[in-house]
Design an enzyme around this catalytic site. Structure first.
Site, mmCIF file in Angstrom:
data_model
loop_
_atom_site.group_PDB
_atom_site.id
_atom_site.type_symbol
_atom_site.label_atom_id
_atom_site.label_comp_id
_atom_site.label_asym_id
_atom_site.label_seq_id
_atom_site.Cartn_x
_atom_site.Cartn_y
_atom_site.Cartn_z
ATOM 1 N N CYS A 237 0.826 -1.187 0.000
ATOM 2 C CA CYS A 237 0.000 0.000 0.000
ATOM 3 C C CYS A 237 0.869 1.248 0.000
ATOM 4 O O CYS A 237 2.084 1.188 -0.139
ATOM 5 C CB CYS A 237 -0.891 0.011 1.242
ATOM 6 S SG CYS A 237 -1.782 -1.536 1.490
ATOM 7 N N GLU B 25 4.406 -6.253 4.175
ATOM 8 C CA GLU B 25 3.824 -7.547 4.502
ATOM 9 C C GLU B 25 4.551 -8.114 5.721
ATOM 10 O O GLU B 25 5.780 -8.034 5.811
ATOM 11 C CB GLU B 25 3.979 -8.543 3.342
ATOM 12 C CG GLU B 25 3.315 -8.123 2.043
ATOM 13 C CD GLU B 25 1.796 -8.095 2.090
ATOM 14 O OE1 GLU B 25 1.211 -8.576 3.100
ATOM 15 O OE2 GLU B 25 1.186 -7.591 1.134
ATOM 16 N N VAL C 240 11.747 -9.363 -19.429
ATOM 17 C CA VAL C 240 11.856 -8.382 -20.517
ATOM 18 C C VAL C 240 13.269 -8.402 -21.082
ATOM 19 O O VAL C 240 14.218 -8.826 -20.416
ATOM 20 C CB VAL C 240 11.510 -6.945 -20.056
ATOM 21 C CG1 VAL C 240 10.051 -6.831 -19.649
ATOM 22 C CG2 VAL C 240 12.426 -6.489 -18.924
ATOM 23 N N LEU D 172 -3.572 -1.695 -1.838
ATOM 24 C CA LEU D 172 -3.492 -2.769 -2.817
ATOM 25 C C LEU D 172 -3.783 -4.050 -2.042
ATOM 26 O O LEU D 172 -2.977 -4.469 -1.201
ATOM 27 C CB LEU D 172 -2.108 -2.823 -3.466
ATOM 28 C CG LEU D 172 -1.886 -3.883 -4.547
ATOM 29 C CD1 LEU D 172 -2.729 -3.571 -5.782
ATOM 30 C CD2 LEU D 172 -0.411 -3.957 -4.931
ATOM 31 N N ILE E 134 -3.908 -7.583 -0.727
ATOM 32 C CA ILE E 134 -3.116 -8.809 -0.868
ATOM 33 C C ILE E 134 -3.517 -9.850 0.177
ATOM 34 O O ILE E 134 -3.754 -10.998 -0.135
ATOM 35 C CB ILE E 134 -1.604 -8.511 -0.728
ATOM 36 C CG1 ILE E 134 -1.149 -7.426 -1.727
ATOM 37 C CG2 ILE E 134 -0.791 -9.786 -0.895
ATOM 38 C CD1 ILE E 134 -1.197 -7.834 -3.172
ATOM 39 N N SER F 239 11.163 -11.567 -6.454
ATOM 40 C CA SER F 239 12.325 -11.079 -7.199
ATOM 41 C C SER F 239 13.604 -11.417 -6.427
ATOM 42 O O SER F 239 13.554 -11.714 -5.236
ATOM 43 C CB SER F 239 12.206 -9.570 -7.423
ATOM 44 O OG SER F 239 13.169 -9.108 -8.342
ATOM 45 N N GLY F 240 14.751 -11.345 -7.117
ATOM 46 C CA GLY F 240 15.996 -11.871 -6.560
ATOM 47 C C GLY F 240 16.942 -10.862 -5.931
ATOM 48 O O GLY F 240 18.119 -11.171 -5.712
ATOM 49 N N ASN G 126 2.635 -0.041 5.238
ATOM 50 C CA ASN G 126 2.970 -0.465 3.879
ATOM 51 C C ASN G 126 3.927 -1.649 3.989
ATOM 52 O O ASN G 126 4.993 -1.519 4.583
ATOM 53 C CB ASN G 126 3.639 0.694 3.130
ATOM 54 C CG ASN G 126 4.259 0.262 1.814
ATOM 55 O OD1 ASN G 126 3.790 -0.668 1.168
ATOM 56 N ND2 ASN G 126 5.326 0.941 1.421
#
Length: 608
Positions: A2, A74, A281, A48, A50, A354-355, A72
């Site tokens: 958020c 988790e 990408v 947002l 979740i 992501s890493g 904001n």
């Protein structure tokens, strides 16, 4: 995931002001909004959804309404914490991880931070004593900005929301620019907006009676390493803790995907997360396109890869938007690629793994091998090394090995400020119109080197990157580019349980003559094809070196370099000289050019 914003005090028209502030960060939370306002504080929130999809709205309160929270991030261990708090008599009204923080603060105050496993930035207002408590997570995954304006505190997830606060005066911080030119990112606590500060990783702040105080509660330190532990046991521990972390980071009430480049870090996560979708990408240059690799690996591990080729025109058209969302200028060309992969992923999922962080924790950057390369010559007395360096500097042309002797004349504390070193203090004083001379980059890194003065050079370099490069570049772009697309990015490597293991790996199991990230790569071998586990670290290649030699893009940058804004800050002949020499093949000045250009693009977004 958020976004929030807020301010203390009873300013006129505060309901309308907070609404405008919230509208600036709607991309962080398009699903819903919430506001708390009274005579003492106003807090706004964009959500947002979740976890706790139906009942996780904020601001959130404790049982008697005396505490108000905006959050904001988790909390991955929230279910365990929730059970413990219920046993202690706390009453929960929701199923969201957010509410755990309210009750944990009731129970333990600032000591609550020791119990949390997750990524977070939050603010809790206590009506009983008119105080504000705020904190940022251990490694700086989530942002928190603040300012003291006439005794009132302004705070939020993004600086752009501050612009709607009527008493806020927008002004460029020239000291931030000066140091940005060296590091390629905003390195100081005071941001590019004068008077606006970022709460640093592992810090909390308190605000009471007009005064802001900050304090560090977590300082990730590398240990000496357990030399009695076998390589096999280390590799097993690494794999076990990473598998546990990936599982913890999948806690969600919505589908979770994974980013996938050609590197071992994202490949390991993608092979471990047991999800359905990966996202990749690449660019319309073969050398700069990782899509073929990602498709092949995704097929092998049984997941669906969604990908996009970024055209050169798309890349350049996105620059203004990227710098706007970044809040502060960032000269890392890969930020744009991260913007596009986040945009792609957001069409299919709300959360992506992501890493980020594996290189800093496990020793992944190629530069970490430098102490080994220099080991023989470093045995010589420093005055002899400096003599050799002085001799080679007198040679007017470049040759292989010249830079080797120059770097060997310096101790690690002198030569390494992090992964990027754009302009030296002397170079930036040449190009700036009004240089202040504040600070030499070594002044900024010195306190951190002091903290690890008894460690080996590889560990020192990792520690510097963990406190500078990781926070100022890697995590800044991860948060801002994902949230610009209303996507939550989670980083399983940047977990405090993972760090407990990584921090106690002996340095030669991290970096040696065989490879970087040695123990990690061995752990990855059991889950990935060998070609991936042993793949050399590349970063995310972006063809700016090629583009800046093409007339079209050379002219775009030259127009910016000769603008009134450029003339205000820079010596025009100096910066255009970089551009011309690069185009004429007299050296690769692409990263220096890009650093200046990204500042000018950012400045145009916020000040013109």
């Amino acid at each position: 995931m958020c976004g929030f914003c807020g301010f203390t005090g009873s300013i006129q028209d505060r309901e309308n002001i907070i609404k405008k502030m919230m509208s600036k960060i709607i991309h962080r939370g398009p699903d819903s909004e919430g506001v708390h306002t009274d005579e003492k504080i106003t807090m706004g929130f964009r959500r947002l959804s979740i976890i706790g999809l139906s009942d996780g709205s904020q601001p959130m309160y404790n049982e008697d309404g005396s505490l108000v929270l905006v959050f904001n991030g988790e909390i991955y261990n929230y279910k365990d914490l929730r059970e413990e708090l219920i046993k202690k008599g706390h009453i929960f009204k929701t199923h969201a991880d957010t509410e755990v923080l309210v009750h944990l603060y009731e129970e333990k105050g600032r000591d609550m931070l020791e119990d949390i496993r997750g990524m977070f930035a939050f603010a809790i207002y206590d009506k009983k004593d008119d105080s504000l408590f705020a904190a940022r997570d251990f490694f700086g995954i989530k942002p928190f900005y603040y300012a003291n304006i006439d005794g009132n505190m302004l705070f939020g997830s993004e600086i752009k929301s501050f612009l709607e606060y009527t008493e806020f005066k927008k002004e460029v911080n020239p000291i931030a620019l000066e140091n940005y030119l060296t590091f390629q990112y905003s390195v100081l606590e005071e941001t590019f907006f004068k008077g606006v500060y970022k709460l640093m990783p592992g810090h909390f702040l308190t605000f009471k009676k007009g005064e802001i105080k900050t304090e560090r509660y977590f300082n990730p330190m590398f240990l000496d390493g357990d030399y009695d532990k076998s390589l096999h046991n280390v590799v097993t521990e690494v794999d076990d803790v990473l598998q546990d972390s990936v599982l913890a980071h999948k806690v969600s009430d919505v589908e979770v995907g994974s980013f996938l480049s050609s590197g071992v870090d994202s490949s390991y996560v993608a092979a471990s997360f047991k999800g359905d979708k990966t996202f990749t990408v690449g660019f319309d240059y073969d050398k700069y396109n990782e899509i073929g690799y990602a498709e092949k690996l995704s097929k092998e591990i049984g997941v669906d890869n969604r990908n996009k080729t970024i055209t050169t025109e798309e890349y350049w058209n996105a620059l203004s938007k990227v710098q706007y969302h970044m809040d502060e200028p960032l000269a890392d060309p890969s930020a744009v690629a991260l913007y596009f992969v986040s945009s792609l992923a957001s069409k299919y999922v709300k959360v992506a793994l992501s890493g980020e962080g594996a290189d800093e924790f496990f020793g992944g950057y190629n530069i970490y091998r430098e102490p080994m390369d220099l080991s023989l010559i470093m045995c010589l007395p420093k005055f002899i090394r400096k003599f050799f360096a002085a001799c080679v500097k007198l040679i007017p042309f470049s040759f292989k090995g010249k830079n080797f002797f120059i770097r060997a004349s310096k101790d690690v504390e002198e030569r390494f400020i992090g992964n990027a070193y754009m302009f030296t203090k002397e170079e930036r004083e040449e190009i700036l119109k009004s240089p202040s001379g504040k600070y030499d980059p070594r002044e900024l890194t010195k306190p951190f080197y002091e903290s690890v003065k008894d460690k080996d050079d590889i560990t020192k370099m990792q520690f510097i990157d963990m406190n500078f490069w990781l926070v100022g570049d890697i995590l800044l772009k991860a948060d801002k580019m994902s949230m610009a697309n209303s996507l939550e990015v989670r980083v399983p490597f940047l977990d405090k349980e993972v760090f407990k293991v990584a921090s106690n790996i002996r340095s030669d199991f991290r970096v040696n003559r065989v490879s970087t990230k040695y123990a990690f790569r061995l752990a990855a071998k059991d889950r990935l094809p060998e070609m991936v586990a042993n793949k050399k670290k590349l970063g995310f290649p972006v063809p700016i070196r090629i583009w800046l030699k093409e007339d079209k893009y050379y002219n775009i940058v030259k127009k910016a370099f000769t603008s009134k804004t450029a003339e205000k800050y820079f010596n025009i002949d100096k910066i255009v000289g970089f551009l011309d020499r690069h185009k004429n093949g007299k050296g690769d000045f692409s990263r220096k050019i890009w650093t200046i250009y990204m500042f000018l693009v950012w400045h145009k977004e916020y000040f013109e």
